[in-house]
Every structure is written in C-alpha cells, then in structure tokens.
Scaffold this active site. Structure first.
Site: not given
Ligand code: PLP
Length: 321
Positions: A130, A211, A246
């Site tokens: 990411w 994560d 999500k």
């Molecule tokens: N980690 C991954 C792999 C993600 O894809 C995302 C969001 O797209 C996050 C963390 C962070 O999510 P948040 O919106 O809760 O900060």
C-alpha cells in the site's frame, strides 16, 4: 516563513480519485481508493451502524475524554474478533490493545512505538505494498526496506523469493505483512504458506506487524484471520493493526485498534505503557464515536449476526465485480 515553502505533492491515490471524478467516460471504473460502493456508486451506511448510532444517541451520557487506550470493552471485543473468543492469549491476558483513529493512525502509533523503543530497527514491506505504508514509517523516522512478494509479471505470489528475502532480514527488525487482501495485489499466502512464514519469522527473531485492514472482505471474518491465528501459535511477540473503515463502512469515523501479543501478561503491560506514551504525545486519547458503534455491534448478539451478514453481502459483491 510560509512564503519560502515549496508546494507539496498531492497524494497519488487521492489525486487519481479526483481525476476519476472529473473523467466523463461513462464506462470508467474507479480502482483507486479502497472504498466499497453499491451498484449506484454510493458508499452506504450499514443498517447495523444506523441502529447502533440510534442506541448511542439515546444512551450516551457524556462526551468526556476516553482513557488513552480507549474503551476497555471495545479493546477486548477487538481481541476476540482477532483471535476468537476464549483464545488462550486472550484469557491469559497476553494481549495489549488500544483503540486508535483508523488503520493509518494505528500504523503511525506502531511506527512511533518502534522508533522510540527500537531505534536500530527498520521496517520491511512487501514489494509492492500500500503506497502509504513506506510514507507512514518514514515520517516517524523508521527506515523502510522491501522484501520480495510477487513474481516479475506481478501475477502470482513468488513464495520462494519471498521466504528467501525474509530470511535475510536481521533479527530485531520489523516485518510488515498484510493479514488478508494484500493491497494492491489481492494475492495472499495460503494457510499452509502462513504456517511456513510463521515458523520462519519465529526463527529469524523479527517482529511481525500484521496490517489487518480488510477482515471479512477476502474469504470471511474467520478465514481472513488465518494469518493472525497461525502466527500467534508460533511467535511470542507481534503487533496487529486493525482498521474498521472497510468492514464496518466507517471510513470517515476513523476506527482502528493496535494490538500487541506478548509472551506473558507483565510484558504485555510494559508494551501497553509504552504505547500509551506514544498516544499521549500524539493525539492524547482516541475519538469515541466510531469505536462506540463497533463496540455496540460486536457486543450485541443480534446486531453482530446482522453485521456479519452485511459484511458477507459486501464481500460477495466485491467478488462478483
Ligand atoms: N492498510 C491498508 C493495507 C489499507 O489499504 C488501508 C486503506 O486503504 C489502510 C491500512 C488504512 O485504512 P484507514 O482508512 O482505516 O486509515
């Protein structure tokens, strides 16, 4: 002082999203930001979230500060969601969990914790990962490196290359793994491969950081926990960054949790005390509303069953798409 600033670059993912909004092509498909939408392009509020909010409006009695680690009930419900109710690590109180603002905020607390307590440690991310991962850790001053993940055509997991490069990571460093729904590839290790990885991580003496942003969006809430539940059997110490953006559709409410698994309760307490220092010097204590929704749903048998069905419906639509 402001005059001398350079214009900072726009975020590449959110910038792409803006370009999408402006594009008039009727056949456009938005594959940028990881946000669920229904067939009319709307990101809906889950029915269970609405019900939980109605209860909160009625029952909430104060807006005073939460503790630094958030709501204790929320933290323990998160632990059960991760490991399953009655798991030995939970009953032996080997987990320290704190309520955090979203997955990103969770990762930043983890980054601060690493920098503060293990200044020599680097974090190793899958190639690719990411786009925000390396930036979050670099911003906290943690050096970032990559380990192999996909084959050269980016079509499958090159497990041999992955394990080979993980074996080269020095003990005491941190390895960031995607618990499920690897972002951006969507390609995850199989349960058997997680077994191999768990053993390897233990042998290498590295600290895994899982994560977990998409629990329930891959194969289901339980099967998606395979990485966490396999690693807990092999590795005494690791971190899990949960996001409920999500799977509860609570993107803008900023709901997450950072959990540390330790070998025993007294070590877990030491970790917790250090996580609290990171939080206190950052945002002091977490926002309440989104986590109160999650707590209400997970803590109520009826709402929880209904939420599981809503997660299943989102998952099925994603798979269909
Ligand atoms: N980690 C991954 C792999 C993600 O894809 C995302 C969001 O797209 C996050 C963390 C962070 O999510 P948040 O919106 O809760 O900060």
């Amino acid at each position: 002082m402001f005059e001398s600033l350079e214009l900072a670059p726009a975020d590449p993912i959110l910038g792409l999203n803006e370009a999408y909004q402006q594009d008039t092509n009727p056949q456009k498909i938005n594959l940028s930001v990881g946000v669920f939408t229904d067939e009319s392009g709307v990101t809906p509020i889950l029915a269970t979230v609405k019900q939980a909010e109605a209860r909160l409006v009625d029952q909430e009695r104060t807006k005073s500060y939460l503790p630094i680690a958030g709501s204790p009930r929320y933290d323990s419900l998160v632990q059960e969601l991760l490991l399953g109710a009655g798991h030995a690590a939970v009953t032996e109180q080997r987990l320290a969990t704190i309520q955090t603002p979203g997955g990103t905020g969770t990762l930043r607390v983890a980054a601060d914790f690493i920098k503060r307590n293990y200044p020599q440690a680097a974090i190793w991310c899958s190639k690719p990962t990411w786009a925000n991962h390396p930036k979050i850790f670099a911003a906290a001053g943690v050096p970032v490196h990559e380990y192999a993940y996909l084959d050269s055509d980016a079509r499958y997991l090159d497990f041999d290359a992955m394990t080979e490069s993980l074996r080269k990571i020095p003990a005491g460093h941190v390895v960031l793994l995607h618990s499920c729904c690897h972002n951006p590839s969507g390609i995850d290790p199989t349960p058997e491969q997680w077994q191999v990885l768990a053993t390897l991580l233990c042998e290498r003496g590295v600290l895994p950081l899982l994560d977990f942003a998409y629990q329930g969006f891959g194969d289901g809430l339980e099967p998606d926990a395979v990485a966490v539940r396999t690693i807990v059997d092999h590795v005494d110490e690791f971190l899990v960054a949960s996001s409920f953006s999500k799977n509860f559709g609570l993107y803008r409410e900023r709901v997450g949790a950072l959990s540390a698994v330790a070998a025993n309760n007294s070590t877990a307490q030491k970790v917790l005390s250090n996580l609290k220092v990171c939080v206190r010097t950052n945002y002091s204590n977490p926002p309440a509303h989104g986590a109160a929704i999650v707590e209400t749903i997970l803590g109520d048998a009826e709402l929880r069953t209904a939420w599981e069905q809503e997660v299943a419906a989102m998952r099925e639509r994603i798979n269909q798409m």
